[in-house]
Design an enzyme around this catalytic site. Structure first.
Site, mmCIF file in Angstrom:
data_model
loop_
_atom_site.group_PDB
_atom_site.id
_atom_site.type_symbol
_atom_site.label_atom_id
_atom_site.label_comp_id
_atom_site.label_asym_id
_atom_site.label_seq_id
_atom_site.Cartn_x
_atom_site.Cartn_y
_atom_site.Cartn_z
ATOM 1 N N PHE C 247 16.453 30.775 32.552
ATOM 2 C CA PHE C 247 17.150 29.620 31.547
ATOM 3 C C PHE C 247 18.456 29.174 31.707
ATOM 4 O O PHE C 247 19.015 28.974 31.322
ATOM 5 C CB PHE C 247 16.515 30.420 30.282
ATOM 6 N N ARG C 635 2.574 13.111 30.451
ATOM 7 C CA ARG C 635 1.153 13.326 30.790
ATOM 8 C C ARG C 635 0.972 14.666 30.573
ATOM 9 O O ARG C 635 2.094 15.075 31.436
ATOM 10 C CB ARG C 635 0.155 12.940 32.350
ATOM 11 N N GLN C 645 5.464 26.722 26.286
ATOM 12 C CA GLN C 645 6.837 26.320 27.217
ATOM 13 C C GLN C 645 8.246 25.446 25.524
ATOM 14 O O GLN C 645 8.460 25.591 25.230
ATOM 15 C CB GLN C 645 6.992 24.883 28.390
ATOM 16 N N VAL C 710 8.474 19.844 30.157
ATOM 17 C CA VAL C 710 8.918 19.874 29.072
ATOM 18 C C VAL C 710 9.112 21.443 28.659
ATOM 19 O O VAL C 710 9.604 22.402 27.792
ATOM 20 C CB VAL C 710 6.905 20.054 28.387
ATOM 21 N N GLU C 712 13.062 21.966 28.379
ATOM 22 C CA GLU C 712 13.870 21.487 27.566
ATOM 23 C C GLU C 712 13.219 20.762 26.292
ATOM 24 O O GLU C 712 14.467 21.005 25.070
ATOM 25 C CB GLU C 712 15.253 20.352 28.179
#
Lengths: 171, 339, 745
Positions: C247, C635, C645, C710, C712
């Site tokens: 992270f 996409r 996610q 994807v 964040e």
């Protein structure tokens, strides 16, 4: 299974001497040379070579080190290996068979119930213990009774989905 | 946490004898708090005496005079899920299941639960002053971050709280603690077991070195019709209480015949108020009366910079939990406030 | 027998089996004979000097090999910039054991190396340290007067400073019909991946090291070790196959890497150093930040003036920055804007990017201010966003490469049932629970960096793909295999993607939601080159029908090259290899983003988030009972892992808004809840109904894949949506995160 790290015999005083600790791990008897202050978690990881059980906090606050002890889920970080002589320990390596994954393992893959995978062995062992206990009636109960296993990636809802699928199949 | 000997006691007498070896010798049963504290170097020991193999204290038995006896070395989980506890003492079951996690409840024992140390941050951090850990060093919590600290019964030496849930129910149920020691056996009323901090916050309870809890007696009255345990905390599970309440009511036609209200997370021991419970006796079981009781129980409460909210929170929690006790079936997993 | 494309398929993680059986190995799981264990000693004061440090007692223990301190450490690179890694902010990086100076509480000051973990941990308690204390300050609020404009540096490329003011904010704000002024406060947070930071350094004996390191960048760690210890890069191999969450915490090499390598080199032994959980609070963190906003709008809801200011904490040695205040003008086309961002140096370690850095901070202020503005104007909060909708990024005066945010709003509102919301605060309830519905917008920049990839057709006709990139749990390994498979019309089972190894072709640190675009583009470039090479090789075969055939006239499918015009004519990749004397055929390609094209556009993923909360009317207890995140991120390579996610970001949102906080005792200058018992991340019982929708978004500009990332976007919009829902439920605006339930009493 390799027995590693037998410590230099000279390196301890007599009264704290190494003792042979017989542990039944995943159905096999393993004799480890341990000092009393070795946790069950460290005994598994550093002495028995079973690194599937994870250390996330070492203080009983995350659940990553969950193993089954005589069928009950416990935290291996908060118990000493010497306290578990002769107990039947099942770790993630002993879940399922060589040829087939345990239904929970399959469900975890199918539901994408992990991301980094670090909490996964503990989640699965905990879920097995929870299903053995038979106390969860519904999804809310499962969430509460699985709350001792943290997941920092946030796979929580997928984890509970996976467990619910197996729970519903086994009823 | 090195350099201790480890041995297994075979009987209570054996355990008591072994622990006389030195002032630092300690019993270990579940180990969930002791081993944790040893890893943080808060507690050191030169000898650990494992009492898990002492037979005769792992079960629940009926007592001749009524009531039951809980073995001290029985786990919290086995106790909470025991049919006698679930049916006759559901408040105790609920309180146990609100504490810790399933894994820890599978390890932690009933005796050990009484002997938990506080979760005060400063107690846990050996590099900060703490009178409980190091008498005379001062209290860091009073002028520090004290959100989780006490509002009742605190002293200038210590404002720590006792973290157990199980003990809040045991206090409400008026349990008795049975103790064996070098000078024989004795019993303590539950409310006399834990202490307020006063000038000696390092002494959590009235157990002397060398003594061991062997069992906990519960009187026959289990309040299984009207009871509730409510726990308010910073997440829904696996966190210590900011405020918890155990309520047990005996009702007759909507009138309170007997009430027990114990608070957790607010003091150095489970908190009960004789005045509050006396007020309620003979009164109607209404929100208005519960609100007045809450005021009485919190009389004398004092907050610090970050925890004054606990006073109002405790009052509201008492009211809500008394209302929940009227309909115990509405209780939610994890002792969360009902819908 | 053409195969379905892998891209777009919800394929289960290819490493799933290893993860559910415990066979997946993390950096602390490599046991070798003779391994030594290191335990780090940390400073117990916040600022000052080590006057004396005695290791005699510790060293006297049998089984203790050595105790390293600043007094006996080996000589290291003297130039501080040798410690600067790829993610180093402007300043002078922290150098472990460099001298006796204490710069922050918990600073590593020594390393005990012993034969067992238990012995190292015990011996560390026997090291005696005498300090000279100096006064310190860790309190941001008390030191805002010292705020300064951040220094610029390399990191500024990905973290631009605030845009220049436009129009005349003060006048426009003063004259605006509706005005909102608000202050926001965020505390310190720590990444706390579940895996403890660990490095196992294997001493190979010939001057070479193999290092299993918990990192988000194998090459970053390799270069750091080479620079600090004066080793040749080729002698340093950093491997990180499985990473137990990061992270952002693994974007910079952490001190366990330094310690493990130092001890290994000095002792000529293999050494593992694992940090304990409290030590996980002794390096980077999300910085505490104070923000203020002033938004003005006309009576129709058009925003005329926006001011967003932030003051954040940094260390005394580096100017760490986040993008906090740049977002509002990217979203809302106000003509008069003023954005300011400043730092205060305090006696703490340097902050470090933590999931959605800056975005999850700034969007809270922006989107809760928007909510407040909506109430002031008596306009539905969703309607207010639509009124101020723009396809252009007015902050940089350019169009978006694509932006399907409007679709996010519409699909989300429909699925969530936004229309059923009674806007009156406190008007919706269920028994003693107040119900609140809140929404917010999310935005995260879609970046793309240079990277290399190697592709090989093996003797067996399978496809091997190599990259140094890590997989921190994001699903990178699986989606890279999918991208690679489609390059040759293969199934993912025929692709082996090897990664997490600095010996493999270069990839930048993994973070910022740019990994899929970056490494994926490198794989596409390698695929293109390898196809050409294979076709050329096919043309060289005896009597080949492919001689001189242009690449546009063939297709690659299921292990064959096939003539488009005559599908009967084909050649198998295995035959090409055979004709190549059985030797594998490979390419190694660098992919560089087309900056000239890209700079004409702003590129970002967007989201719309809808949240339902229940707030106990008497007790304040909050539950997020329902949440929906609708994402436009170009996409989606794998809807299954991408959904995870976003779900992860949503759980982080609940955590940020309601749960996690690092508690600081400013009198002691230290963090007080350095453990997972009191640092509250959500438990299963905190997580209720979460849902994700990906809207169609076709972006032909951003990169060849059309991906935006994807990682964040799931965490930027939802925290304010929760705060807004709590306002709707209770009528209370709590602008301080996390929102403690007792603030709602």
């Amino acid at each position: 299974m390799a027995i590693l790290s037998i410590v230099n015999q000279n390196s301890c005083e007599e009264e704290f001497s190494l003792r042979e600790v017989p542990l039944k791990i995943n159905g096999k008897l393993v004799n480890l040379q341990l000092r009393p202050w070795v946790s069950l978690l460290d005994a598994l990881r550093e002495y028995a070579g079973l690194t599937g059980t994870k250390k996330g906090c070492d203080h009983g606050q995350c659940g990553a080190c969950t193993v089954l002890c005589d069928g009950e889920r416990i935290l291996s970080c908060l118990t000493l290996a010497v306290m578990k002589e002769d107990a039947e320990i099942t770790t993630i390596e002993g879940v399922g068979t060589e040829n087939e994954l345990h239904p929970l393992q399959k469900a975890f893959i199918a539901h994408d119930a992990f991301q980094c995978g670090y909490c996964t062995p503990g989640q699965i062992c905990s879920a097995i213990g929870m299903l053995n206990e038979g106390k969860a009636q519904n999804r809310e109960d499962v969430k509460e009774l699985m709350s001792g296993n943290l997941c920092r990636c946030g796979a929580n809802s997928n984890i509970i989905d996976a467990i619910m699928e197996v729970k519903n199949e086994t009823i | 946490m090195n350099n201790f000997t480890y041995s297994k006691a075979s009987t209570v007498q054996d355990a008591v004898n072994r622990v006389q070896q030195g002032p630092e010798a300690k019993f270990v049963a579940g180990g969930t708090n002791l081993i944790d504290l040893m890893k943080y170097h808060v507690i050191t020991t030169d000898a650990l005496i494992d009492v898990n193999h002492v037979e005769g204290y792992h079960a629940i038995e009926a007592r001749g005079e009524g009531g039951i006896r809980l073995g001290a070395f029985m786990t919290n989980a086995k106790t909470a899920y025991h049919p006698i506890i679930e049916q006759q003492y559901p408040l105790l079951s609920r309180a146990i299941l609100a504490g810790a996690s399933a894994q820890i409840r599978n390890m932690a024992t009933n005796g050990g639960n009484l002997l938990q140390r506080t979760r005060c941050y400063y107690f846990y951090d050996v590099n900060t002053p703490c009178n409980k850990r190091e008498p005379g060093s001062g209290c860091s919590a009073i002028g520090g971050y004290n959100r989780i600290m006490a509002i009742l019964g605190a002293s200038e030496s210590c404002i720590a709280v006792f973290p157990s849930d199980m003990c809040v129910a045991l206090a409400a149920l008026e349990a008795k603690v049975n103790i064996s020691g070098p000078h024989g056996d004795r019993s303590l009323a539950f409310t006399d077991f834990h202490r307020l901090p006063g000038n000696t916050p390092d002494i959590d309870n009235n157990l002397s070195h060398g003594e061991i809890i062997t069992s906990i007696d519960l009187p026959s009255k289990g309040f299984s019709d009207n009871y509730s345990y409510l726990k308010l905390r910073d997440r829904n599970s696996y966190a210590f209480a900011l405020v918890s309440v155990a309520t047990a009511l005996e009702l007759e036609d909507g009138i309170v015949r007997e009430s027990r209200i114990a608070l957790g997370g607010v003091a150095h021991k489970p908190w009960r108020s004789a005045e509050g419970e006396a007020f309620l006796q003979g009164k109607e079981a209404t929100k208005e009366n519960f609100t007045r009781v809450a005021e009485i129980i919190l009389t004398g409460a004092a907050g610090y910079q970050y925890n004054s909210f606990k006073i109002e929170l405790a009052k509201r929690a008492i009211v809500r939990n008394c209302m929940m006790a009227l309909n115990p079936e509405t209780q939610l997993p994890g002792a969360q406030p009902s819908r | 027998m053409s195969l379905t494309a892998s891209i777009g398929q919800p394929i289960s993680r290819l490493e799933g089996n290893l993860k559910v059986t415990g066979a997946a190995k993390y950096s602390g799981d490599y046991n070798v004979a003779g391994l030594l264990y290191g335990h780090v000693i940390n400073s117990t004061i916040t600022k000052g000097k080590i006057a004396q440090i005695s290791t005699v007692k510790a060293k006297a223990l049998p089984g203790v090999i050595q105790v390293f301190t600043h007094e006996n450490r080996p000589s290291l690179a003297w130039f501080n910039q040798m410690y600067a890694d790829m993610d180093a902010p402007p300043g002078s990086p922290f150098r472990p054991l460099y001298d006796g100076e204490i710069r922050y509480n918990g600073q590593p000051i020594g390393l005990v190396v012993a034969e067992t973990f238990e012995l190292a941990r015990y011996a560390a308690t026997l090291v005696e340290v005498l300090y000279e204390n100096e006064t310190f300050s860790t309190n941001l609020e008390e030191n805002v007067a010292d705020a300064h404009t951040p220094a610029l540096g390399l990191a500024t490329m990905l973290k631009p400073p605030p845009p220049k003011p436009t129009g005349d904010f003060e006048t426009a704000f003063a004259e605006s019909f509706a005005q909102v002024t608000a202050d926001y406060s965020h505390g310190t947070e720590h990444h706390n991946p579940l895996e403890l930071f660990a490095t196992t350094t294997i001493y190979e004996g010939d001057g070479k090291l193999t290092i299993y390191d918990k990192t988000q960048g194998t090459v970053n760690s390799q270069l750091y070790v080479g620079n600090v210890f004066g080793l040749k890069y080729k002698d340093v191999r950093v491997i990180s196959p499985f990473v137990g969450g990061a992270f952002g915490s693994g974007l910079r090499p952490q001190y366990q890497l330094f310690m493990s390598v130092m001890a290994s080199l000095e002792l000529k032994r293999s050494v593992r150093v694992t940090l304990d959980r409290s030590q996980m609070f002794t390096f980077g963190h999300r910085p505490p930040t104070l923000q203020s906003t002033r938004f003005g709008a006309d009576k129709d809801g058009k925003i005329t003036a926006m001011n967003h200011s932030a003051i954040a904490e940094t260390s005394r040695f580096e100017d760490y920055t986040e993008v906090v205040v740049n977002w509002s003008h990217m979203l809302y086309p106000a003509p008069n804007t003023l954005m300011e961002y400043k730092l205060v140096n305090l006696d703490v370690y340097s902050p470090l990017d933590m999931r959605s850095p800056g975005g999850s901070t700034g969007l809270h202020a922006i989107e809760s201010t928007m909510d407040e503005l909506a109430y002031k104007l008596n306009i539905d909060p969703l309607q207010l966003r639509l009124i101020n909708y723009s396809d252009r990024d007015e902050s940089l005066d350019r169009p978006y490469s694509s932006k399907e945010l409007k679709q996010c709003f519409l699909q989300g509102a429909e699925k969530f049932g936004w229309a059923n919301r009674n806007p009156e605060p406190g008007s919706m309830r269920n028994g003693n629970k107040l119900i609140g519905h809140g929404m917010a917008t999310g935005i995260w920049e879609a970046n793309h960096l240079p990277a290399k990839a190697e592709m090989i057709i093996t003797k067996e006709g399978k496809l091997k793909v190599n990259s140094a990139v890590t997989d921190i749990g994001t699903g990178t390994m699986t989606i890279m295999a999918q991208i690679a498979a489609d390059e040759f019309g293969l199934s993912v089972e025929d692709v082996v993607f090897s990664y997490g190894d600095s010996k493999k072709p270069f990839a930048p640190i993994q973070g910022g939601s740019f990994t899929t675009s970056t490494v994926g583009s490198a794989i596409k470039a390698a695929g293109k080159a390898l196809r050409k090479k294979l076709l050329k090789k096919a043309g060289l075969m005896d009597n080949s029908a492919f001689r001189g055939v242009p690449i546009s006239e063939v297709i690659f499918d299921n292990g064959y090259i096939i003539l488009k015009n005559d599908p009967e004519v084909s050649v198998s990749l295995r035959d090409i290899i055979l004709a190549n004397k059985g030797k594998e055929i490979k390419t190694n390609n660098l992919s560089v983003p087309n900056v000239f094209k890209l700079k004409k556009y702003s590129r970002a993923a967007h989201s719309a988030v809808f949240v339902e909360v229940e707030v106990d009317q008497e007790l304040g207890v909050v539950n997020v009972t329902r949440a929906l995140t609708v994402v436009a991120a170009g996409r989606i390579i794998n809807p299954k892992t991408a959904r995870s996610q976003i779900l992860g970001g949503m759980v982080w949102s609940i955590s940020k808004a309601l749960r996690e906080e690092t508690i600081v005792d400013h009198g002691l200058g230290k963090y007080m809840n350095q453990n997972l018992g009191e640092y509250h991340i959500p438990v299963h019982a905190d997580i209720h109904d979460l849902d994700v929708i990906f809207v169609e978004e076709n972006d032909t500009i951003i990169n060849e894949l059309g991906t935006k990332g994807v990682g964040e976007i799931g965490l930027v919009g939802m925290p304010p949506a929760i705060a807004n829902a709590i306002y709707h439920a209770t009528g209370k605006r709590i602008n301080q995160f996390p929102i403690h339930f007792d603030s709602l009493l």
